[in-house]
Write a protein that holds these residues in place. Structure first.
Motif, PDB file in Angstrom:
ATOM      1  N   GLY A   1       0.785  -1.226   0.000  1.00 43.77           N
ATOM      2  CA  GLY A   1       0.000   0.000   0.000  1.00 43.77           C
ATOM      3  C   GLY A   1       0.817   1.276   0.000  1.00 43.77           C
ATOM      4  N   ASP A   2       2.147   1.159   0.145  1.00 43.69           N
ATOM      5  CA  ASP A   2       2.993   2.349   0.225  1.00 43.69           C
ATOM      6  C   ASP A   2       3.108   3.092  -1.092  1.00 43.69           C
ATOM      7  N   ILE A   3       3.224   2.376  -2.182  1.00 38.86           N
ATOM      8  CA  ILE A   3       3.390   3.038  -3.467  1.00 38.86           C
ATOM      9  C   ILE A   3       2.271   2.594  -4.409  1.00 38.86           C
ATOM     10  N   THR A   4       1.560   3.566  -4.915  1.00 37.18           N
ATOM     11  CA  THR A   4       0.458   3.303  -5.827  1.00 37.18           C
ATOM     12  C   THR A   4       0.899   3.643  -7.244  1.00 37.18           C
ATOM     13  N   ARG A   5       0.071   3.293  -8.201  1.00 36.53           N
ATOM     14  CA  ARG A   5       0.392   3.632  -9.593  1.00 36.53           C
ATOM     15  C   ARG A   5       0.460   5.145  -9.776  1.00 36.53           C
ATOM     16  N   ARG A   6      -0.435   5.834  -9.118  1.00 39.31           N
ATOM     17  CA  ARG A   6      -0.451   7.292  -9.231  1.00 39.31           C
ATOM     18  C   ARG A   6       0.827   7.891  -8.644  1.00 39.31           C
ATOM     19  N   LEU A   7       1.252   7.386  -7.520  1.00 39.30           N
ATOM     20  CA  LEU A   7       2.475   7.863  -6.896  1.00 39.30           C
ATOM     21  C   LEU A   7       3.681   7.587  -7.796  1.00 39.30           C
ATOM     22  N   ALA A   8       3.753   6.389  -8.388  1.00 41.82           N
ATOM     23  CA  ALA A   8       4.847   6.060  -9.298  1.00 41.82           C
ATOM     24  C   ALA A   8       4.817   6.947 -10.538  1.00 41.82           C
ATOM     25  N   LEU A   9       3.622   7.239 -11.034  1.00 43.95           N
ATOM     26  CA  LEU A   9       3.495   8.108 -12.205  1.00 43.95           C
ATOM     27  C   LEU A   9       3.985   9.520 -11.893  1.00 43.95           C
ATOM     28  N   TYR A  10       3.593  10.058 -10.764  1.00 42.62           N
ATOM     29  CA  TYR A  10       4.028  11.403 -10.373  1.00 42.62           C
ATOM     30  C   TYR A  10       5.533  11.445 -10.106  1.00 42.62           C
ATOM     31  N   ALA A  11       6.053  10.414  -9.454  1.00 39.65           N
ATOM     32  CA  ALA A  11       7.496  10.372  -9.175  1.00 39.65           C
ATOM     33  C   ALA A  11       8.287  10.267 -10.471  1.00 39.65           C
ATOM     34  N   GLY A  12       7.830   9.431 -11.388  1.00 37.84           N
ATOM     35  CA  GLY A  12       8.504   9.291 -12.677  1.00 37.84           C
ATOM     36  C   GLY A  12       8.439  10.563 -13.510  1.00 37.84           C
TER      37      GLY A  12
END
Length: 160
Positions: free
Chosen positions: A76-87
């Motif tokens: 639950g720590d990293i979501t697809r949205r979080l990965a998209l924003y980080a990338g």
């Protein structure tokens, strides 16, 4: 090497960059194998130089990742949205402030994603610290290294 083969190498490198952010995908190996493919198909000194540099950079990246505290991201720590924003943040930072901008871009992307999710700046900062402590630094090290390799490959193709 023809244009279509160069586009395929670039596509594999891009897939590897995206794969760094997706758990279970060997993103750095995809980037390295694309550079290896390019160097074998176009055996020029600059191609071999980029391959040797990519190999050394990935080995150093692994050493850095092993030196970091062995923490793992929970599901639950990293979501697809979080990965998209980080990338997106790390890519924008890498382009806007050449090379070193990737680091604040990555952190800023995570902060923006958490701020949109949680709504409050204090909660977003706390979530950012949690993500970075539980494995974010490891992802950043691998992604930054792969971006350096991709930039070296692109520079070698365009100007080499």
């Amino acid at each position: 090497m023809g244009v279509w083969e160069l586009l395929l190498v670039g596509l594999v490198i891009l897939l590897g960059l995206c794969g760094v952010l997706v758990p279970g995908v060997p993103g750095s190996w995809l980037v390295w194998s694309a550079v290896l493919w390019w160097a074998l198909k176009d055996p020029q000194p600059v191609a071999w130089g980029v391959l040797v540099g990519a190999t050394v950079a990935l080995l150093l990246s692994q050493v850095v990742r092993w030196a970091l505290p062995p923490r793992r991201l929970r599901p639950g720590d990293i979501t697809r949205r979080l990965a998209l924003y980080a990338g997106a943040g790390t890519f924008a930072g890498f382009v806007l402030i050449p090379v070193l901008g990737a680091i604040p871009g990555f952190v800023g992307g995570i902060y923006v994603a958490e701020r949109l999710r949680l709504g409050r700046p204090g909660a977003a900062r706390a979530a950012l610290r949690t993500v970075m402590r539980s494995g974010g630094w490891s992802i950043l090290a691998e992604l930054f290294t792969c971006q350096l390799i991709a930039a070296a490959w692109l520079a070698a193709v365009l100007w080499g």
